[in-house]
Design an enzyme around this catalytic site. Sequence first.
Site, PDB file in Angstrom:
ATOM      1  N   LYS A   1       0.822  -1.204   0.000  1.00 51.43           N
ATOM      2  CA  LYS A   1       0.000   0.000   0.000  1.00 51.43           C
ATOM      3  C   LYS A   1       0.868   1.271   0.000  1.00 51.43           C
ATOM      4  CE  LYS A   1      -4.115  -1.955   0.112  1.00 51.43           C
ATOM      5  NZ  LYS A   1      -4.082  -3.425   0.035  1.00 51.43           N
TER       6      LYS A   1
HETATM    7  C1  LIG Z   1      -5.421  -4.080   0.866  1.00 51.01           C
HETATM    8  C2  LIG Z   1      -6.894  -3.948   0.926  1.00 51.01           C
HETATM    9  C3  LIG Z   1      -7.648  -4.257   2.077  1.00 51.01           C
HETATM   10  C4  LIG Z   1      -7.077  -4.804   3.351  1.00 51.01           C
HETATM   11  O1  LIG Z   1      -5.966  -5.515   3.193  1.00 51.01           O
HETATM   12  P1  LIG Z   1      -4.954  -6.097   4.292  1.00 51.01           P
HETATM   13  O2  LIG Z   1      -3.999  -6.817   3.419  1.00 51.01           O
HETATM   14  O3  LIG Z   1      -5.745  -6.955   5.184  1.00 51.01           O
HETATM   15  O4  LIG Z   1      -4.317  -4.961   5.017  1.00 51.01           O
HETATM   16  C5  LIG Z   1      -9.005  -4.035   2.031  1.00 51.01           C
HETATM   17  N1  LIG Z   1      -9.601  -3.535   0.953  1.00 51.01           N
HETATM   18  C6  LIG Z   1      -8.929  -3.228  -0.165  1.00 51.01           C
HETATM   19  C7  LIG Z   1      -9.655  -2.642  -1.323  1.00 51.01           C
HETATM   20  C8  LIG Z   1      -7.556  -3.442  -0.224  1.00 51.01           C
HETATM   21  O5  LIG Z   1      -6.900  -3.155  -1.348  1.00 51.01           O
END
Ligand SMILES: *Cc1c(COP(=O)(O)O)cnc(C)c1O
Length: 405
Positions: free
Chosen positions: A186
Amino acid sequence: MPGFELWGAEERKEVNDVLETGILMRYGFDGPRKGIWKSKELEQEICKKFGSKYAQLTSSGTSALTTVMAALGIGAGDEIIMPCFTFVASFESVLGVGATPVLVDVDDTLTLDPQAVKKAITPKTKCIMPVHMCGSMADLDALQAICKEHNLILLEDACQSIGASYKGKALGTIGAAGTFSFDFVKTMTCGEGGVIMTDNEDVFTKCDGYTDHGHDHLGVDRGADLHPFIGYNYRISELHAAVGLAQIRKVDKVLSIQKKNHQYLKNVLSQIPEVSFRRIPDPAGDSCTFLSWFLPTEEITRAVVNELKAQGILAGNFYWFDNNWHYIRKWDHLKNSITLNALHPELKAEVIKQANKNFSASDAIMSRCISTAIGLLWTDEQLKEKAEKMAGVIKKVLKEKAVAA
Ligand SMILES: *Cc1c(COP(=O)(O)O)cnc(C)c1O
């Protein structure tokens, strides 16, 4: 695109602060931790940077969503309207609280189509959850108006859109609550982690307890905490929060690089009349982690994907239509409701029904869409070369298709 590209001495320094004391836990141990409270500090910086009254860190974006749904009182019998283009975490969280994921079509914003949302409302609808995919936003004015009219909760899954905004407000701070993910890919990362942002004190207090076994955090020490409700362990560790502290201070830099590279690439691709771009409700608020673009047909798009692959430049270009993680078409586990333990039979039947609906409106968009991840470390020469190569591939395919037609 991901903050890990800017990993450096700042992250090591923050982590070392924690390693010096050895207090890896965010709560307690007041003496030995010598004033080092990385999680608390990061929560404060998140509030300040993104303009939220409260922030609760969690172990992941998935647990942030699960936690906030519980705190908002969403559970068995409730329906959450969500898009069919998202990451699997979105529906995992809905199922995690025992609610029903009601999947609906996306439009050319690559996010919830407000008309499709309206049609999906039933007496059981409790919440609308837009997912601000690939760095940019859903049409929040339209969705907020629907929420107001039908008395529904607006919950923003802003996990992919850290630093993006809508009409001057950070995504994730506009609805009743919103979440970011800080997983490794992210815009800013903690390694693993997530956050819930809200201006509602009651929702925040519930999130605070829920992520730590329901402890009320009002005792003189942890052992004296009471449990007003049942919670779980979705805590972040101090090591992860420390990484996040260094990363949040780099977000502005990430955004400015992304905007510059995004603009350049967009300018080059704009010169091809057959290429169009994702509709962005507030272009100034785009975090520009991706450039998402469309070709006229699925056939042309597939040919472009194949040619990108043949020329060795597919990496960083995502054709979500064939992707196993992000689009309904490949979610066979959801379509068949395959779980390790039993879901309530009614929920199981509803999941199967929802996931097997007709998503041809979304197919017509997603089958023509390619998203290009915007690199943070590209040199000007690399960017220029990338843009020219991509444009060359698109023109080559368009020419071949024109000859064939
Ligand atoms: C990355 C993501 C999440 C949560 O991801 P984790 O890997 O659990 O931190 C939730 N929604 C979207 C759209 C994502 O891209």
